[in-house]
Enzyme design. Structure first.
Site, short mmCIF file in Angstrom:
data_model
loop_
_atom_site.label_atom_id
_atom_site.label_comp_id
_atom_site.label_asym_id
_atom_site.label_seq_id
_atom_site.Cartn_x
_atom_site.Cartn_y
_atom_site.Cartn_z
N GLU A 108 0.84 -1.20 0.00
CA GLU A 108 0.00 0.00 0.00
C GLU A 108 0.88 1.25 0.00
O GLU A 108 1.74 1.39 0.87
CB GLU A 108 -0.90 -0.01 1.24
CG GLU A 108 -1.95 -1.11 1.17
CD GLU A 108 -2.44 -1.55 2.54
OE1 GLU A 108 -2.21 -0.84 3.53
OE2 GLU A 108 -3.06 -2.63 2.61
N GLU A 142 -4.66 -6.68 2.50
CA GLU A 142 -3.45 -7.40 2.89
C GLU A 142 -3.47 -8.86 2.48
O GLU A 142 -2.42 -9.42 2.16
CB GLU A 142 -3.20 -7.27 4.40
CG GLU A 142 -2.69 -5.90 4.83
CD GLU A 142 -3.77 -4.85 4.90
OE1 GLU A 142 -4.96 -5.21 4.82
OE2 GLU A 142 -3.44 -3.66 5.03
N HIS A 191 -1.52 -0.95 16.33
CA HIS A 191 -0.45 -0.50 15.43
C HIS A 191 0.93 -0.55 16.10
O HIS A 191 1.84 0.16 15.69
CB HIS A 191 -0.70 0.95 14.99
CG HIS A 191 -1.67 1.12 13.87
ND1 HIS A 191 -2.99 0.76 13.99
CD2 HIS A 191 -1.54 1.62 12.62
CE1 HIS A 191 -3.62 1.04 12.84
NE2 HIS A 191 -2.75 1.55 12.00
#
Ligand SMILES: Cc1ncc(C[n+]2csc(CCOP(=O)(O)OP(=O)(O)O)c2C)c(N)n1
Lengths: 324, 336
Positions: free
Chosen positions: B29, B70, B139
C-alpha cells in the site's frame, strides 16, 4: 424535507461541533502534547450527522480510523473524547484507546478502528443482534473508498445479504486512501455502490457534502432497512480537508485543490446558505451556536490538559473480566 | 564504509538488489504513493520513506501500489514467488499480519514442506513493528514470536544499518519466505554500512559486547535498551555479554548456550507479552540444555500480559525499559 427548527439547530450544532473539534485538534497537535496518529474528519460532517441524527441510542455504529465525527454525531461526550485523545485518565477509554480506537458503547458507538475494514463484519453482527431483539434497530458500518477494497467488507456485504439483516453499509468516498486515489485503487470504475448492488443489495448514491441530500437518502434507507428488507448501502461523494493523518504534507493533492473544495464543497457553508436562504433559521441563530460550540471546545481542551494521566500501575488491568 | 541510517540502508539495498536481479518486485500500500491523484505517482515514496525512487527507476511492472487488501498483497506475493519472481511485500504495520495471516501461515510457510521439498517460495515480507510512538493496541505489536513459532518462515530483526543491509540482501537472495521486521523507532539509527556486496548469514547472533558476568539476549529495539542497561551496571563493575539475535528463526542457539556456559546467568529481553514469547522460548531452551551451568533461574524482561495502551505514560510503563533490564541483571547476580 420536514426537519423542524429544533432538528435543524441540532444538526447544525453537531456538524459545527465536529468541525471545531477537528480545527482545534489540528492546532493543538502542533504543541506535541497529543501523541500517536490523529486522522481528522473535517469536511465529512454532513455524512455522520445526516445519518446519526436519525438513529437512536440503541442503533449501533462501527466506525473507521477517522472516527471523531461518527463519535460526536452518535452522541459521545465531547469532553471525554478530548481527554481520550490527550491520553488522560478521564478519557472515554481511560487513555487506552487514543484517537484511533475510541469507543463508547453506552451510546451505541462500537469503536473507531485501527484496522481498515475491521468494522464491517461487526456491523453485520450488530444487525444480527438487532433482528433477534426485534425492536427495529440497525447496525451501521462506515467505510472509506480504501476500506471498500478489503476482503472483510466484501465478506460482510455477502453475509448481510444472505442473512437479510438490518445492516447499513455507508461508504464515505473522500477520493483518497492515504495517498492513493480512488481513480487508481477502486476497480469498479470508482463506483463503490455498484459493488453493493453486485451482492444483491439496494444501494443509494448521494452528495456527501450536502446535508439535506444525505439526510433524505438516509431517511429512505432507514425506512427500507427497518421494514425488514435486508441490508442497504450508500456511497457518498465527500471531501477530507486535512491530510490522511496529522502531519501528512499532502503532496498528492492538486494545486489549489484544498482551497477549491473548501470554497465549493463545504457542508457547513452550504447548510447555512440553505437554511437562511429559505428563512428557516437566521444567521444570528447559527452564530449563537458557533459561539457556544467554540466555548465547549475551549473547555474540553482545558479540561483535558488539566486531567490526570492514567496510573501506570493500571497498565495491565481490564485484560479480562474478573469473576470473583 | 558509508554512514547511513537504517531507512537509508533499506532503500539503497532495495535499489541495488532490484538492479542486480530483475525478478525482484515490490508491492504494498502506497509503496509508490500518489497513484490516481493529481500529485501523481511518487508524490510519497512509501509511508515510512522506504521506497522513494524505486517506481521511477523500475517502473509500474515491478513496483506495484496495491489497494488496501493485505490478504491479496501477501497471497499475490506467495503466488508470484511460486511463479519464479522474488516479491517483496510491505505491510506498513506488522499488526496487519492479522488480516493476511492465512496467506502467511497456511500458505507461504507450508509450500516447500507440503510439496515434498520440490518447490521454494522466495518472498520477503517487510513488517513495520513495535511500540514507542503511541500508536496503541492495533499499530504497535511485536508479532515476531508468533511468526517464529511457525515452521517454514525465517524471521529477521535488524538493529543496525549494517545488519539492515546484510540481512535484507541475504533475504532477497535466499529461497525461503522471510519475515523482515523493521522497528518503527529505529529507522533513524545511524551507523557504518559496508560498501558493495554485504550479506549477513541468518542464524548468527551479533556479539554486541562481552563482559562475562551475565548473558543478556535481545532483539530489535531491546538490544539498544540492553546496551543502556549494560552501561549502567558497568559503573558497578558488572560485565554483560550482550547478544543481538538478528534472526529468531533460525535461532543461534549455540551463541546463547556458549555465553551462558561462561556466565551462568541469563536475562532475555523481549518486546512482547510473556506467555509463549520469544523470552519464554529461549529461557526454556537454556534451562533444558545448560541447566548445570546456571547459577540463577533465567530472567525474562517482557511487556505485561496485556495489549498496548495509547497514553504516553502507560505505553512507557508497558514497554520493557533499560531500568527493568538493569534490575533483572542485578537480580540474577544477587541470586544464590
Ligand atoms: C488493515 C489495514 N491496512 C492498512 C492500514 C493503514 N491505513 C490506515 S487508514 C488507511 C486508508 C484508509 O482509506 P479509506 O478507507 O479511504 O478511509 P479515509 O482515510 O479516506 O477516511 C490505510 C491504508 C490500516 N490501518 N489497516
Amino acid at each position: 424535507m420536514q426537519l423542524n427548527r429544533d432538528e435543524l439547530l441540532g444538526a447544525y450544532r453537531r456538524m459545527k461541533t465536529i468541525r471545531e473539534f477537528e480545527e482545534r485538534l489540528h492546532e493543538e497537535i502542533k504543541t506535541g502534547e497529543i501523541g500517536g496518529f490523529t486522522h481528522l474528519y473535517a469536511g465529512q460532517e454532513a455524512v455522520a450527522v445526516g445519518l446519526c441524527d436519525q438513529l437512536t441510542i440503541d442503533d449501533k455504529i462501527v466506525s473507521t480510523h477517522r472516527g471523531h465525527g461518527h463519535c460526536i454525531a452518535k452522541g459521545c461526550d465531547v469532553k471525554g473524547m478530548m481527554k481520550e485523545i490527550y491520553g488522560r485518565a478521564g478519557g472515554l477509554c481511560k487513555g487506552r484507546a487514543g484517537s484511533m480506537h475510541i469507543a463508547d458503547l453506552d451510546v451505541g458507538m462500537l469503536g473507531a478502528n485501527g484496522i481498515v475494514g475491521g468494522g464491517a463484519p461487526q456491523a453485520v453482527g450488530a444487525a444480527i443482534a438487532a433482528r433477534i431483539d426485534g425492536k427495529g434497530r440497525v447496525g451501521v458500518t462506515f467505510s472509506g473508498d480504501g476500506a471498500c477494497n478489503q476482503g472483510t467488507t466484501f465478506e460482510a456485504m455477502n453475509l448481510a445479504v444472505v442473512t437479510k439483516v438490518p445492516a447499513i453499509f455507508v461508504f464515505e468516498n473522500n477520493h483518497y486512501s492515504e495517498h492513493t486515489g480512488d481513480a487508481y485503487a477502486v476497480g469498479t470504475n470508482r463506483d463503490i455502490a455498484s459493488r453493493a448492488e453486485g451482492f444483491g443489495m439496494k444501494a443509494w448514491r448521494a452528495n456527501g457534502c450536502d446535508f439535506f441530500e444525505t439526510y433524505a437518502a438516509f431517511t429512505e434507507i432507514l425506512e427500507y432497512v427497518r421494514a425488514g428488507n435486508g441490508p442497504a448501502a450508500i456511497e457518498l461523494d465527500t471531501e477530507r480537508y486535512y491530510g490522511h493523518f496529522e502531519g501528512d504534507p499532502q503532496r498528492y493533492r492538486g494545486k489549489g485543490e484544498l482551497d477549491r473544495i473548501r470554497a465549493e464543497r463545504d457542508c457547513l457553508k452550504a447548510f447555512r446558505a440553505r437554511v437562511t436562504g429559505a428563512a428557516l433559521l437566521t444567521d444570528a441563530d447559527l452564530d449563537t451556536i458557533d459561539a457556544e460550540v467554540l466555548a465547549l471546545i475551549d473547555e474540553a481542551v482545558a479540561e483535558a490538559r488539566a486531567d490526570e494521566q492514567p496510573d501506570p500501575a493500571t497498565v495491565a488491568d481490564d485484560v479480562y473480566v474478573e469473576y470473583y | 564504509m558509508a554512514i547511513m541510517n537504517i531507512r537509508e540502508a533499506i532503500v539503497s539495498t532495495l535499489h541495488a538488489e532490484m538492479e542486480r536481479d530483475s525478478d525482484i518486485i515490490l508491492l504494498g500500500e502506497d509503496v509508490v504513493g500518489g497513484n490516481g491523484t493529481a500529485g501523481g505517482p511518487e508524490a510519497i515514496g512509501g509511508i515510512w520513506g522506504t521506497s522513494p525512487g524505486l517506481w521511477k527507476k523500475f517502473g509500474p511492472e515491478r513496483v506495484i501500489d496495491t489497494p488496501i487488501s493485505e490478504s491479496a498483497i501477501i497471497g499475490a506475493a506467495a503466488g508470484a514467488a511460486l511463479s519464479g519472481k522474488r516479491p517483496v511485500a510491505e505491510l506498513m504495520f506488522a499488526d496487519f499480519v492479522g488480516v493476511s495471516l492465512d496467506q502467511i501461515w497456511n500458505q507461504m510457510a507450508k509450500f516447500r514442506y507440503m510439496f515434498g521439498g520440490k518447490t521454494k517460495c522466495p518472498a520477503v515480507v517487510r513488517l513495520v513493528y513495535g511500540a514507542g510512538m503511541q500508536t496503541a493496541a492495533q499499530h504497535s505489536q511485536s508479532v515476531y514470536a508468533m511468526l517464529t513459532a511457525m515452521p517454514g518462515l525465517k524471521v529477521v530483526l535488524p538493529t543496525t544499518p549494517a545488519d539492515a543491509k546484510g540481512l535484507l540482501t541475504e533475504a532477497l537472495r535466499g529461497d525461503d519466505p522471510v519475515m523482515f521486521f523493521e522497528h518503527k523507532t529505529l529507522y533513524g539509527v545511524k551507523g557504518e554500512v559496508p560498501d558493495g556486496d554485504h550479506r549477513q548469514r541468518f542464524g548468527e547472533a551479533r556479539v554486541v559486547r562481552e563482559g562475562g558476568d551475565v548473558t543478556v539476549v535481545a532483539c530489535g529495539r531491546m538490544v539498544n535498551f540492553s546496551e543502556k542497561a549494560a552501561d549502567a551496571v558497568a559503573k558497578d563493575g558488572i560485565g554483560i555479554d550482550l547478544l543481538d539475535l538478528r534472526t529468531t528463526s533460525p535461532l543461534d542457539e549455540d551463541a546463547i548456550l556458549e555465553s551462558v556456559e561462561q556466565t551462568g546467568r541469563l536475562v532475555v529481553v523481549d518486546e512482547s507479552p510473556p506467555r509463549c514469547s520469544l523470552a519464554a522460548d529461549i529461557a526454556a531452551m537454556v534451562t533444558e540444555r545448560a541447566f548445570t551451568s546456571l547459577k540463577a533461574p533465567p530472567a525474562m524482561v517482557t511487556a505485561p500480559h496485556s495489549p498496548i495502551p495509547f497514553a504516553r505514560n502507560l505505553e512507557r510503563a508497558w514497554v520493557p525499559s533499560p531500568q527493568k533490564i538493569e534490575d533483572a541483571v542485578r537480580r540474577v547476580l544477587a541470586f544464590r
